[in-house]
Design a protein around this motif. Structure first.
Motif, PDB file in Angstrom:
ATOM      1  N   THR A 144      32.146  45.606   4.025  1.00 44.74           N
ATOM      2  CA  THR A 144      33.212  46.216   5.031  1.00 44.74           C
ATOM      3  C   THR A 144      33.890  47.280   4.123  1.00 44.74           C
ATOM      4  O   THR A 144      34.262  48.347   5.024  1.00 44.74           O
ATOM      5  CB  THR A 144      33.900  45.277   5.642  1.00 44.74           C
ATOM      6  N   PRO A 145      34.676  46.944   3.087  1.00 49.87           N
ATOM      7  CA  PRO A 145      35.577  47.832   2.471  1.00 49.87           C
ATOM      8  C   PRO A 145      34.974  49.324   2.190  1.00 49.87           C
ATOM      9  O   PRO A 145      35.364  50.298   2.433  1.00 49.87           O
ATOM     10  CB  PRO A 145      36.065  47.026   1.128  1.00 49.87           C
ATOM     11  N   GLN A 154      40.464  49.988  10.340  1.00 50.49           N
ATOM     12  CA  GLN A 154      40.531  48.585  10.212  1.00 50.49           C
ATOM     13  C   GLN A 154      40.646  47.714  11.353  1.00 50.49           C
ATOM     14  O   GLN A 154      39.946  46.793  11.531  1.00 50.49           O
ATOM     15  CB  GLN A 154      41.470  48.120   9.041  1.00 50.49           C
ATOM     16  N   LEU A 212      37.912  45.114  13.374  1.00 49.88           N
ATOM     17  CA  LEU A 212      38.093  43.703  13.738  1.00 49.88           C
ATOM     18  C   LEU A 212      38.133  43.652  15.472  1.00 49.88           C
ATOM     19  O   LEU A 212      37.274  42.800  15.826  1.00 49.88           O
ATOM     20  CB  LEU A 212      39.607  43.364  13.741  1.00 49.88           C
ATOM     21  N   LEU A 271      31.915  43.247  11.431  1.00 50.96           N
ATOM     22  CA  LEU A 271      31.331  42.888  10.307  1.00 50.96           C
ATOM     23  C   LEU A 271      31.398  41.329  10.466  1.00 50.96           C
ATOM     24  O   LEU A 271      31.509  40.652  11.545  1.00 50.96           O
ATOM     25  CB  LEU A 271      32.799  42.754   9.447  1.00 50.96           C
ATOM     26  N   LEU A 285      47.678  47.626   9.399  1.00 46.71           N
ATOM     27  CA  LEU A 285      46.331  48.061   9.596  1.00 46.71           C
ATOM     28  C   LEU A 285      45.868  49.484   9.861  1.00 46.71           C
ATOM     29  O   LEU A 285      46.787  50.062  10.909  1.00 46.71           O
ATOM     30  CB  LEU A 285      45.462  47.042  10.477  1.00 46.71           C
ATOM     31  N   ILE A 301      40.465  50.377  -0.784  1.00 45.23           N
ATOM     32  CA  ILE A 301      40.415  49.880   0.679  1.00 45.23           C
ATOM     33  C   ILE A 301      42.164  49.392   0.710  1.00 45.23           C
ATOM     34  O   ILE A 301      42.712  49.135   1.690  1.00 45.23           O
ATOM     35  CB  ILE A 301      39.624  48.971   0.841  1.00 45.23           C
ATOM     36  N   GLU A 302      42.482  48.917  -0.481  1.00 46.22           N
ATOM     37  CA  GLU A 302      43.755  48.475  -0.589  1.00 46.22           C
ATOM     38  C   GLU A 302      44.922  49.594  -0.317  1.00 46.22           C
ATOM     39  O   GLU A 302      46.057  49.086   0.023  1.00 46.22           O
ATOM     40  CB  GLU A 302      44.222  47.638  -1.973  1.00 46.22           C
ATOM     41  N   ILE A 339      34.460  51.009   5.436  1.00 43.80           N
ATOM     42  CA  ILE A 339      35.662  51.621   5.965  1.00 43.80           C
ATOM     43  C   ILE A 339      36.085  52.806   5.446  1.00 43.80           C
ATOM     44  O   ILE A 339      36.393  53.922   5.812  1.00 43.80           O
ATOM     45  CB  ILE A 339      36.687  50.619   5.918  1.00 43.80           C
ATOM     46  N   GLY A 366      31.331  40.469   5.638  1.00 36.70           N
ATOM     47  CA  GLY A 366      32.661  41.251   5.105  1.00 36.70           C
ATOM     48  C   GLY A 366      32.430  41.988   3.757  1.00 36.70           C
ATOM     49  O   GLY A 366      33.177  42.587   3.133  1.00 36.70           O
ATOM     50  N   GLN A 386      34.185  43.569  16.105  1.00 39.97           N
ATOM     51  CA  GLN A 386      33.708  42.568  15.228  1.00 39.97           C
ATOM     52  C   GLN A 386      32.336  43.441  14.601  1.00 39.97           C
ATOM     53  O   GLN A 386      31.251  43.036  14.548  1.00 39.97           O
ATOM     54  CB  GLN A 386      32.892  41.435  16.259  1.00 39.97           C
ATOM     55  N   ILE A 433      29.079  51.343  14.304  1.00 38.78           N
ATOM     56  CA  ILE A 433      28.974  52.679  14.729  1.00 38.78           C
ATOM     57  C   ILE A 433      30.009  52.785  16.119  1.00 38.78           C
ATOM     58  O   ILE A 433      30.859  53.474  16.049  1.00 38.78           O
ATOM     59  CB  ILE A 433      27.609  52.852  15.334  1.00 38.78           C
TER      60      ILE A 433
END
Lengths: 669, 165
Positions: free
Chosen positions: B104-105, B89, B93, B98, B85, B77-78, B108, B101, B96, B144
């Protein structure tokens, strides 16, 4: 500046397992392989010969309890569930720590365990200091005799469910020689601090508890657990930071699960469907030790058994029993879904018995004025809400097209004893601490919005800080659908105090004046009343030839009061609905007759993937509460209403009476 | 235990470390390299919180040994959205997608892999694509929607000659 939430999408979140301190050791916990055994010998590791004392009851549903029946931190005499901690070992990394588990020697003499509620009631007590396996036993309401034309009786079961946040429990403890600092994934830093101080005999000023980013909790992370005390003890003993992170298997076997309750219900009614009385018996599987939800839950379930209906006579026995399983804990809803399931199942049975439409029967028993039940619960007039929910959920239309399960409920949020907030204004920024700690509900959204409304400050000047007992003198916690209501109110009150100060100082108020100066205000808003609200759900299902149920639609209509954030409301409802479906269809932590855990993974435990999504339909009512911002509770609503609605839908589609959750395919084919 | 040398390209940087052969890739990333965006949620490869890309394919890094990644490329993810972003990502956001969190990574990274295999998935394909990632908070709806939105943004980006990354 990056907000906390932005960090979650870039991998910059700071969860407890992300903390790395110089010289930090990893802790591994050696656990009982037996559900019930006498410990003949224990040697090696950090064990109960050194770490004495027992748990203290803190957090959601905390009770006084009897000390000798509370869980020991590390027992030297008996173990009472598979997974109970018996020793801890340490290493520079996780691998090394786990390798050292071999250095712990325990000799057990296995005993016959007590697993089911039935066994608990019939067997010798599992605790030598107790006379029976009854953990708690109370009566609510008043006995009555009615000569009713219709009397229906049945028994319902909600099996135990693991809370299963994707982040398990975890703690880092560090001791400076003077002060113990703990970083923890939690719903309440204040509960954890209180618990550690009590269990370890530490002075409050010697302990600081800081919340890390918390990856979900759902009731799991409010209470004290043995591993926290062991980690803190080890940090003090070794003068090194100690980290412990729970594995999923440990979570399933040793964390406190919710539900696990039986309801025996007897309904008295007339032929027109008016309920004349209710007799009930609630029995909660309290697990191996008392002190907390295991004692609190039965009375709380019992209290809510009349639901949104004006039932004039009610008498309920509420008990919990000891079994050789981990102690019972809160899981999103915590007693509310059980009560709703028991009464809503009876409502449907009565409707079928009398040939009355199930929604019609509910309307008939609703109240047009506020009502105090014989069991003690106060509700507002429920009739109009139920009538409106029948419309909003399109019950009539859907019932014609397909069989629709409809369920109503009362949400009783944990308002008492109130909550705290602190606002610090400095260098043009506003920092906020709340007594209850966000663990996914996005408290930051309502904090920014409320301060914008109260103080006129731009939202980007406001930052919600993580829980920290050194930064907020007292607080309660985030559970029981309370945060937006209670922490929100405390925040507003603190903001108003600051506004008054500014006005006094300058003779007027403006956000610019506020931000140009420094303020520090703490407020604890005491709240002793209840603030209930109503909700309703509707579900439709399809069932294949093998008995596999698919929820096609899950509809919700809840009175959320003033919705502080529509997106958050929808997020809470959607996620909660899937958990409600989970309880209805999939979720269970199961044991065999030896008390061995049969549930070996998060998927086994029934946590659903995206493949089983229904269509969600969400409608809300916004009848303001009497709180200054008009908020009502919400977080637990879906887990209360959905299981009952799904159970009814399955019943209608399969023709089989549904008496328990989860509903397994073999029950309906 | 005897240590072995591994050299793994992580997010475009060559990382050489001495490790115990039993080290899991997820521990290598988190403990050796300090890349804590890759999370551990279940230990049984059910939850997908530890999802990373190994040579462009999504894997659960709790079920891969670090030595198996020797000489290969890992994306975490990093490493996504360098210098800003990534559209996925941003979409998470915006929608929403997440709450706590924690998933989340991994979510994603699975979405990233899905969209690299199938740039314009339909809803069913998105559901299947993330079916190895569990989320306990959101009920998946917003996730989704976020992936569908990212898919749209990324194909618009491609039409306008911008790199999806």
């Amino acid at each position: 500046m990056m907000s906390a939430i932005d960090g979650f999408v870039t991998g910059q979140g700071r969860y407890v397992d992300d903390i790395k301190l110089p010289g930090m050791m990893r802790m591994y916990v050696v656990r009982s392989p037996y559900a019930r055994a006498r410990i003949l010998k224990i040697e090696g590791g950090l064990n109960g010969h050194e770490v004495r004392g027992s748990m203290s009851s803190v957090g959601e549903g905390a009770t006084e309890g009897s000390m000798e029946l509370q869980e020991p931190v590390l027992s030297t005499s008996t173990v009472n569930y598979v997974g109970q901690p018996v020793a801890a070992v340490f290493g520079d990394n996780l691998y090394e720590a786990e390798d050292r588990a071999e250095t712990v020697e325990v000799e057990y003499e296995p005993l016959k365990p007590v697993i089911s509620i039935k066994e608990a009631l019939e067997s010798e007590p599992i605790h030598r200091s107790a006379k029976t396996n009854i953990m708690s036993d109370t009566w609510l309401g008043k006995d009555f005799e009615i000569d009713a034309p219709v009397v229906l009786e049945d028994r319902f079961v909600n099996r135990r469910v693991a809370t299963n946040p994707i982040e398990t429990r975890g703690i880092v403890a560090d001791y400076s020689g003077d002060k113990l600092t703990v970083w923890i994934s939690t719903q309440s830093v204040h509960s954890i601090k209180e618990g550690l101080c009590e269990a370890m005999g530490l002075q409050p000023q010697k302990v600081r508890v800081i919340q890390t980013d918390t990856g979900g909790a759902f009731g799991l992370k409010g209470a004290l657990y043995p591993e926290y005390v062991i980690a803190a003890f080890a940090a003090m003993k070794f003068r090194k930071p100690v980290k412990w992170i729970e594995t999923r298997r440990e979570h399933l076997s040793a964390s406190h699960p919710g539900r696990g309750a039986e309801g025996r219900m007897k309904l008295f009614a007339d032929r027109q469907g008016k309920i004349l009385g209710l007799k009930g018996e609630v029995i909660v599987d309290g697990g191996a030790y008392s002190g907390g939800m295991g004692e609190f839950a039965p009375g709380f379930i019992g209290y809510q058994l009349t639901g949104p209906y004006a039932i004039q006579n009610a008498h309920v026995r509420a008990m919990s029993v000891f079994t050789n399983k981990p102690p019972h804990g809160p899981y999103r809803g915590a007693g509310r879904p059980e009560a709703a399931f028991f009464i809503e199942r009876m409502m449907d049975m009565l409707a079928d018995e009398l040939g009355i439409d199930a929604a019609e029967l509910r309307l008939k028993n609703a109240t047009t004025e506020s009502f105090r039940s014989p069991l003690g619960m106060k509700i507002d007039a429920s009739h109009d809400f139920i009538a409106k929910s029948i419309e909003e959920l399109e019950y009539r239309k859907l019932s014609r097209e397909k069989k629709a399960g409809f369920a109503c409920f009362v949400l009783v949020p944990a308002t008492q004893p109130g909550e705290s907030a602190r606002i610090v204004v400095k260098e043009g920024k506003i920092k906020v601490w709340l007594g209850g700690n966000t663990h996914g509900q996005r408290h930051d959204i309502f904090v920014k919005k409320l301060l914008n409304e109260e103080l006129g400050v731009p939202e980007d000047k406001v930052e919600l800080e993580r829980g920290d007992t050194d930064m907020l003198e007292a607080g309660v916690g985030a559970w029981g659908s309370r945060s937006a209501m209670m922490a929100g109110t405390a925040l507003i009150m603190a903001a108003r105090k600051i506004k008054d100060q500014t006005e006094k100082e300058f003779g007027k108020y403006s956000p610019e004046l506020l931000l140009a100066n420094e303020y520090d205000e703490y407020h604890f808003e005491k709240f002793r009343e209840s603030l209930n609200s109503f909700g309703a759900n509707l579900a439709t299902v399809s069932i294949d030839q093998y008995g596999n149920v698919n929820v096609d639609e899950c509809r919700s209509y809840y009175d959320v009061g003033n919705a502080l954030s529509r997106e958050s409301v929808i997020g809470q409802i959607t996620g909660g609905c899937l958990q409600g479906i989970g309880q209805a269809l999939y979720e269970e932590v199961a044991y065999n007759e030896d008390g061995q855990l049969l549930t070996s993974s998060i998927s086994d435990a029934g946590v659903q993937s995206a493949l089983t999504l229904p269509r969600f339909v969400i409608r809300i009512a916004e009848n303001r509460s009497r709180l200054p911002h008009g908020a009502k509770g919400l977080g637990e609503s879906p887990t209360i209403g959905v299981p009952s609605a799904v159970a009814r839908a399955i019943e209608l589609a399969s023709g089989r009476r549904i008496r328990e959750t989860p509903v397994r395919p073999e029950m309906i084919v | 235990m005897d240590e072995v040398n591994v050299r793994i390209d992580v997010n475009g940087v060559n990382r050489e470390e001495k490790i115990e052969p039993r080290t899991l890739l997820v521990h290598f990333l988190r403990e050796n390299l300090g890349l804590t965006g890759t999370h551990i949620g279940c230990d049984t490869s059910n939850c997908g919180a530890c999802t990373v890309l190994l040579d462009g394919k999504a894997v659960k890094s709790c079920t891969v040994l670090a030595v198996q990644a020797n000489g290969r490329k890992v994306l975490t993810i990093e490493g996504l959205g360098k210098g800003g972003l990534h559209p996925i990502q941003k979409a998470f956001l915006e929608k929403q997608a997440l709450q706590c969190g924690y998933c989340t990574p991994g979510m994603i990274m699975s979405a990233y892999w899905l969209l690299s295999e199938n740039p314009s998935p339909d809803e069913e394909q998105v559901k299947r694509g993330i079916s190895g990632n569990l989320c306990r908070c959101t009920g998946y709806r917003s996730i989704i929607e976020a992936i569908m939105l990212a898919s749209k943004e990324m194909s618009a980006g491609r039409t306008h000659g911008r790199d999806g990354r």
